[in-house]
Design a protein around this motif. Structure first.
Motif, mmCIF file in Angstrom:
data_model
loop_
_atom_site.group_PDB
_atom_site.id
_atom_site.type_symbol
_atom_site.label_atom_id
_atom_site.label_comp_id
_atom_site.label_asym_id
_atom_site.label_seq_id
_atom_site.Cartn_x
_atom_site.Cartn_y
_atom_site.Cartn_z
ATOM 1 N N ALA A 96 0.799 -1.222 0.000
ATOM 2 C CA ALA A 96 0.000 0.000 0.000
ATOM 3 C C ALA A 96 0.833 1.274 0.000
ATOM 4 O O ALA A 96 0.290 2.349 -0.192
ATOM 5 C CB ALA A 96 -0.923 0.008 1.218
ATOM 6 N N ALA A 97 2.156 1.172 0.231
ATOM 7 C CA ALA A 97 2.861 2.423 0.462
ATOM 8 C C ALA A 97 4.349 2.424 0.163
ATOM 9 O O ALA A 97 5.011 3.371 0.524
ATOM 10 C CB ALA A 97 2.669 2.825 1.930
ATOM 11 N N ASN A 98 4.908 1.446 -0.449
ATOM 12 C CA ASN A 98 6.360 1.400 -0.473
ATOM 13 C C ASN A 98 6.957 1.210 -1.857
ATOM 14 O O ASN A 98 7.962 0.546 -2.018
ATOM 15 C CB ASN A 98 6.860 0.296 0.464
ATOM 16 C CG ASN A 98 8.239 0.575 0.973
ATOM 17 O OD1 ASN A 98 8.629 1.714 1.093
ATOM 18 N ND2 ASN A 98 8.984 -0.465 1.253
ATOM 19 N N GLY A 99 6.366 1.822 -2.859
ATOM 20 C CA GLY A 99 6.949 1.752 -4.183
ATOM 21 C C GLY A 99 8.037 2.793 -4.351
ATOM 22 O O GLY A 99 7.920 3.917 -3.874
ATOM 23 N N HIS A 100 9.115 2.397 -4.991
ATOM 24 C CA HIS A 100 10.218 3.304 -5.302
ATOM 25 C C HIS A 100 10.450 3.210 -6.801
ATOM 26 O O HIS A 100 10.495 2.111 -7.351
ATOM 27 C CB HIS A 100 11.504 2.891 -4.575
ATOM 28 C CG HIS A 100 11.362 2.882 -3.096
ATOM 29 N ND1 HIS A 100 11.422 4.028 -2.339
ATOM 30 C CD2 HIS A 100 11.150 1.877 -2.227
ATOM 31 C CE1 HIS A 100 11.268 3.733 -1.070
ATOM 32 N NE2 HIS A 100 11.095 2.430 -0.977
ATOM 33 N N ALA A 101 10.600 4.353 -7.446
ATOM 34 C CA ALA A 101 10.798 4.337 -8.894
ATOM 35 C C ALA A 101 11.548 5.581 -9.340
ATOM 36 O O ALA A 101 11.491 6.617 -8.685
ATOM 37 C CB ALA A 101 9.449 4.282 -9.616
ATOM 38 N N THR A 102 12.230 5.447 -10.457
ATOM 39 C CA THR A 102 12.780 6.625 -11.111
ATOM 40 C C THR A 102 11.622 7.326 -11.810
ATOM 41 O O THR A 102 10.538 6.741 -11.995
ATOM 42 C CB THR A 102 13.833 6.241 -12.161
ATOM 43 O OG1 THR A 102 13.186 5.470 -13.190
ATOM 44 C CG2 THR A 102 14.977 5.435 -11.561
ATOM 45 N N ALA A 103 11.826 8.555 -12.235
ATOM 46 C CA ALA A 103 10.775 9.278 -12.957
ATOM 47 C C ALA A 103 10.411 8.536 -14.233
ATOM 48 O O ALA A 103 9.229 8.368 -14.565
ATOM 49 C CB ALA A 103 11.221 10.704 -13.266
ATOM 50 N N GLY A 104 11.415 8.051 -14.959
ATOM 51 C CA GLY A 104 11.154 7.309 -16.182
ATOM 52 C C GLY A 104 10.452 5.983 -15.927
ATOM 53 O O GLY A 104 9.550 5.587 -16.677
ATOM 54 N N GLY A 105 10.856 5.293 -14.853
ATOM 55 C CA GLY A 105 10.204 4.038 -14.498
ATOM 56 C C GLY A 105 8.752 4.245 -14.133
ATOM 57 O O GLY A 105 7.876 3.467 -14.519
ATOM 58 N N LEU A 106 8.482 5.302 -13.385
ATOM 59 C CA LEU A 106 7.114 5.599 -12.996
ATOM 60 C C LEU A 106 6.265 5.965 -14.208
ATOM 61 O O LEU A 106 5.121 5.500 -14.349
ATOM 62 C CB LEU A 106 7.105 6.741 -11.979
ATOM 63 C CG LEU A 106 5.804 7.005 -11.262
ATOM 64 C CD1 LEU A 106 5.343 5.787 -10.478
ATOM 65 C CD2 LEU A 106 5.952 8.204 -10.336
ATOM 66 N N CYS A 108 6.742 4.997 -17.297
ATOM 67 C CA CYS A 108 6.536 3.769 -18.071
ATOM 68 C C CYS A 108 5.487 2.880 -17.415
ATOM 69 O O CYS A 108 4.651 2.284 -18.080
ATOM 70 C CB CYS A 108 7.854 3.031 -18.215
ATOM 71 S SG CYS A 108 7.744 1.566 -19.268
ATOM 72 N N PHE A 109 5.535 2.795 -16.090
ATOM 73 C CA PHE A 109 4.582 1.979 -15.345
ATOM 74 C C PHE A 109 3.150 2.442 -15.619
ATOM 75 O O PHE A 109 2.254 1.644 -15.841
ATOM 76 C CB PHE A 109 4.894 2.054 -13.847
ATOM 77 C CG PHE A 109 3.925 1.306 -12.981
ATOM 78 C CD1 PHE A 109 3.995 -0.072 -12.872
ATOM 79 C CD2 PHE A 109 2.943 1.978 -12.273
ATOM 80 C CE1 PHE A 109 3.097 -0.772 -12.076
ATOM 81 C CE2 PHE A 109 2.058 1.296 -11.464
ATOM 82 C CZ PHE A 109 2.124 -0.082 -11.366
#
Length: 110
Positions: A96-106, A108-109
């Motif tokens: 529920a609260a712990n996703g980490h991503a780069t701007a590009g990864g986010l 793309c997701f």
């Protein structure tokens, strides 16, 4: 947020793997962002990524929010942005609260 915890538990039961592994194998790897999207940062990746992680903060004085130390106040503190700066929390799989991503990864997701 509770429903996301339930979804994570359901996925683990059905698939038989940790939720973070399912996200990595079924979402991040096919999208080509396995090195840019994490749900709980793996031990193997944590020390390399740690210097690049944004430190979260909250405006205002946190000490004013600490209250009397009751369990409800401790629970409230566990939901402050600073709580998620703590290494073991960043490494935990919290659907529920712990996703980490780069701007590009986010990007793309989504």
């Amino acid at each position: 947020r509770a429903y996301l915890q339930l979804v994570g538990c359901l996925v683990e039961e059905v698939v038989g793997k940790p939720f973070s592994a399912v996200v990595r194998e079924e979402i991040a790897e096919p999208l080509g962002i396995a090195d840019q999207l994490y749900l709980g940062i793996r031990d193997a990746d944590f020390h390399e990524l740690r210097p690049r992680l944004a430190a979260l903060s909250m405006s205002g004085n946190l000490s004013q929010r600490q209250g009397d130390g009751s369990s409800s106040n401790r629970a409230m503190l566990a939901t402050t942005p600073q709580f998620f700066n703590y290494g073991p929390v960043r490494q935990a799989c919290i659907p529920a609260a712990n996703g980490h991503a780069t701007a590009g990864g986010l990007a793309c997701f989504y």
